[in-house]
Design a protein around this motif. Sequence first.
Motif, PDB file in Angstrom:
ATOM      1  N   ALA A  79      56.605  46.170 -46.036  1.00  0.00           N
ATOM      2  CA  ALA A  79      56.536  47.283 -47.279  1.00  0.00           C
ATOM      3  C   ALA A  79      55.587  46.921 -48.092  1.00  0.00           C
ATOM      4  O   ALA A  79      54.635  47.892 -48.467  1.00  0.00           O
ATOM      5  N   LEU A  80      54.836  45.666 -48.499  1.00  0.00           N
ATOM      6  CA  LEU A  80      53.739  45.205 -48.976  1.00  0.00           C
ATOM      7  C   LEU A  80      52.501  46.322 -48.488  1.00  0.00           C
ATOM      8  O   LEU A  80      51.831  46.802 -49.035  1.00  0.00           O
ATOM      9  N   TYR A  95      52.637  48.712 -46.308  1.00  0.00           N
ATOM     10  CA  TYR A  95      52.723  50.043 -46.532  1.00  0.00           C
ATOM     11  C   TYR A  95      52.390  50.867 -47.851  1.00  0.00           C
ATOM     12  O   TYR A  95      51.624  51.751 -48.016  1.00  0.00           O
ATOM     13  N   SER A  96      52.813  50.005 -48.896  1.00  0.00           N
ATOM     14  CA  SER A  96      52.309  50.445 -50.194  1.00  0.00           C
ATOM     15  C   SER A  96      50.819  50.545 -50.596  1.00  0.00           C
ATOM     16  O   SER A  96      50.268  51.270 -51.397  1.00  0.00           O
ATOM     17  N   TYR A  97      50.123  49.763 -49.810  1.00  0.00           N
ATOM     18  CA  TYR A  97      48.646  49.955 -49.826  1.00  0.00           C
ATOM     19  C   TYR A  97      48.258  50.907 -48.891  1.00  0.00           C
ATOM     20  O   TYR A  97      47.088  51.685 -49.412  1.00  0.00           O
ATOM     21  N   THR A  98      48.565  51.013 -47.803  1.00  0.00           N
ATOM     22  CA  THR A  98      47.898  51.960 -46.699  1.00  0.00           C
ATOM     23  C   THR A  98      48.395  53.183 -46.833  1.00  0.00           C
ATOM     24  O   THR A  98      48.009  54.304 -46.227  1.00  0.00           O
ATOM     25  N   GLY A  99      49.878  53.464 -46.810  1.00  0.00           N
ATOM     26  CA  GLY A  99      50.336  54.748 -46.958  1.00  0.00           C
ATOM     27  C   GLY A  99      50.543  55.279 -45.369  1.00  0.00           C
ATOM     28  O   GLY A  99      50.998  56.344 -45.246  1.00  0.00           O
ATOM     29  N   ASP A 100      50.346  54.202 -44.507  1.00  0.00           N
ATOM     30  CA  ASP A 100      50.717  54.780 -43.215  1.00  0.00           C
ATOM     31  C   ASP A 100      51.554  53.654 -42.429  1.00  0.00           C
ATOM     32  O   ASP A 100      51.170  52.494 -42.874  1.00  0.00           O
ATOM     33  N   ILE A 152      45.945  40.992 -50.593  1.00  0.00           N
ATOM     34  CA  ILE A 152      46.985  41.493 -49.874  1.00  0.00           C
ATOM     35  C   ILE A 152      47.126  40.929 -48.284  1.00  0.00           C
ATOM     36  O   ILE A 152      48.245  40.903 -48.073  1.00  0.00           O
TER      37      ILE A 152
END
Lengths: 305, 651
Positions: B181-182, B184-189, B202
């Motif tokens: 989740a961490l 994903y919150s940065y990559t959005g993918d 991160i």
Amino acid sequence: METYISLAIALLIPPLFPGIILKVKAFFAGKKGPPLLIKYYTLIKLLHKGSVYSNSTSFVFKLGPIVSFASAFIVLLFFPFAGNPSLFSFHGDVIVLFYLLGVGRFFTVAAALDTASPFEGMGSAREVFFSTLAELTIFTVLILFFRLNGSLSFAEYFIGENSISLLNASGALLLFVIVAMFMVLLTENSRVPVDDPATHLELTMIHEVMILDHSGPDLALIELGALYKLFFYSAFIAHLIYPFTLVGGLLNTLIFYGLLAVIYAAVGITESIMARFKMDLVPQFILTSFALVFFAAILTMGVLP
Amino acid sequence: MDIFLLALTVVLAGGVFALFTCRWFTLMKVGYIAITVTGCFIGLYALAMSHREDAVTTLSATWQHLFSFSFSLDPLSAFFLLPVFIICPLAVLYSFHYMDKPDHCGRVAVNYFFLSLLIISMALVTTADDIISFALVWELMSLSSFFLVMHEYQQQATRKAGYIYLVFTQVGAMFIFAAFALAYSYTGDFGFQFLAGLPGTIKASVFFLALVGFGSKAGIFPLHIWLPHAHPAAPSHVSAVMSGVMIKMGIYGIFRLYTALDVTEILFGQVVLALGMVSGILGVVYALGKHDLKKLLAYHSVENIGIILIGAGVGMIGVASGNTLMAGFGFAGGLLHVLNHSIFKSMLFFGAGAVLQKTGVRHIDQLGGLIKRMPTTGKTFLVGSVSISGLPPFNGFISEFLIYYGAFHGLSLSGASFIFAMFAILSLAIIGGLAAACFSKVVGVVFLGEPRTGKAAGAVEAGISLTVPMIFLAVVCLVIGIFPEPFIFAAFQGLTSIKSLPPLSNDEIALVAGNLALAGRLILVVVLLSALLRKILYRKKEIAQGPTWGCGFSQPTVKMQYTGTSYAMSIVGFFRPFVRLHTNYSGIRRIFPGRTTYDTHVNDIAEVALTERLVTPLLFFLSKLRWIQHGHIQLYIGYIIVTIIVLLLFI
């Protein structure tokens, strides 16, 4: 050619040297002592005998002598005696060989446990414990040697360029190694002060008690394997003391066997002037040897780039 | 990739077949085994095909326009799939005689179904290529293995073990999901390929969060508590799969994340190496202290996971410091140990299962002399013991040698890396010595000597479907030890997926592999020649039988034999305070002593700490909140309404 000759000598001569230990001990006790060739006589006597096998044993019991002999034998094939090239050698062979001695130990222990004897179980438990600790010292020595000349085989240690020896560069560190390896020699070959091969009380033995039930040619194989092992450790220390790369040929061989005699005599003197330790003290003794070489290995952080 | 999916479909069909035919017990077993073995063979064929194609094959499917599932088969996945497709069919075959319980055919069918699910989910874990599909199949793997552990659910110990496992696996999964989740919150993918673009701090958080999760699955030291509970509770073929294959998925996760994150800082290597050393040494020490055969093997899994992590840690430090040899051989040794451990550990669990089935005893001090009564099991167990102790000429040595080789070449580094390389070597040495000590104990106490109880004396050889997988694996152990070249190259092939790893030249690898092969063959030849020599020496010699020399004692009994407990006592005592050794001794008080008892047991320090420091305070705190649960349904509805209102107000 030199390889084969020096290997042949190295395979035939090990039973001679323990005679020196016995002579030294006899000298200290003011006795005459057994003849110098006593181990040869013992081996020949054993080879002529048959065997008695315990009803409790299985094939593992017969595997013990074979593997312990074979492992000690192979180690000699890789060792450059008196500076002559060894029969086999590759980068990394020391790891294989010290593990191979572990294989020999594993099967000796398994054979001992196969007899269902309480005493042999006791000896096995001590053997595996003490040899695990001794392995720490040995591998620290290997680490130190890699730091000194980047090699991982007996041939590279002792006959390559920049060989490891007391007289060469960073030789002072080897003083620690020689003392520590001597302590490992005493441990791994069940000598006083760790073990007493001459005692008569099974409760206090380590190695001897594990082979109580072996007899005849089986016992001869075990004895020969043990002699090879002692010879290997002594040769290791001899090479640390004197570099056999300086002069060639016969002189080297003479110096080598002279040094060996001195080392065996030192074992004899140790056995004469020391009593064996209480079992609780043996781990401390082995860890002392580890502390010595560990200190030396840490020192290389300052000495070497 | 199509063939790979076909293999998984066939395996799934086997599981469904078992469910539908559970009334006809033998038909179900034969059919299930045939279908699953076929499926795994197709899987191996798919791996061989993927090896031939250079390109990475991918498959993706969109689901409800929300997520897309994507799976890809690269060399690293292919290497981790090897144990899945080699060990699982053998375990399935093993179950034919092991699950000989026609009265419980329904439960056996359910067991088979979940075993199929476990095989499929493990295969999918190694191929998952994005966060969502990984999380999904990871959970499927955890749950199916939970149901496998719970096979004998009527027994309280099994239920306890199952719940401990469930807690650990779910808490671990939470950590992994948190890491994802961490990220994903940065990559959005969702794809793994985007992880490399994360900012450095991160990356570290993601890696260490996931390390906790993967570590609890793999059994890294303080997170290993479920292993010694779950393995004894599960049926032996399930223990073999779980210990041999499933816990490696945790290792796969670490490898995959390391690759995907593309981290080259030295800190990661140091942490992994330190965890490996702790797991390795304490795992084998606890194994020495335990006397339940399967519990002991479970602790050896902790030890071997430690060895694998030492290899990986050495490799990571090598990558970080640009030491090619250290990086290549460290990683290759760790990776090859994954395969090797799956081979000998499942063989040992098979052997333990055979002993358990024929004697009904798990405590080693009640066994003895089994090699005469169960010769095949005994011999294969002996081979497995030598292999797991890392002794030449068997397979365990090959992988340990590679790690040693890498670590020794790391000694040329300076400062902290030198210290780490040195400790890696020393811990490998001490692990090797202690593992040999432990397995000489197991072989000596269980299989050699005289039987200590009537149950051990009455044992007979296990059925053919139990012995055949053991013989096969024993042969594989020796083959890898004598012909290590293709396996070492396979491990290096698997490493080509790790992009940050500088490639080694083939000559360099071939040289080391060739030397190892030479050493292995030389050892084998000399041992055979020595056996021949012994035979010659014994020609025309008198051979007699007699009792064991009892040092003058003429009435020996089997109770006089050295026990496993005494055998290990001095070594375990040496490792205090890391090992809690409890002794109960009634003492001798009177001149004519009455019944005297003495027993010792070893408590796992991690388990004690978890119970004392975390669970007990937590339970105390939660007991204060028990008034919330009062059983009045109208108030429960009130809670719901209040919650909804609060949520509506604030969000």
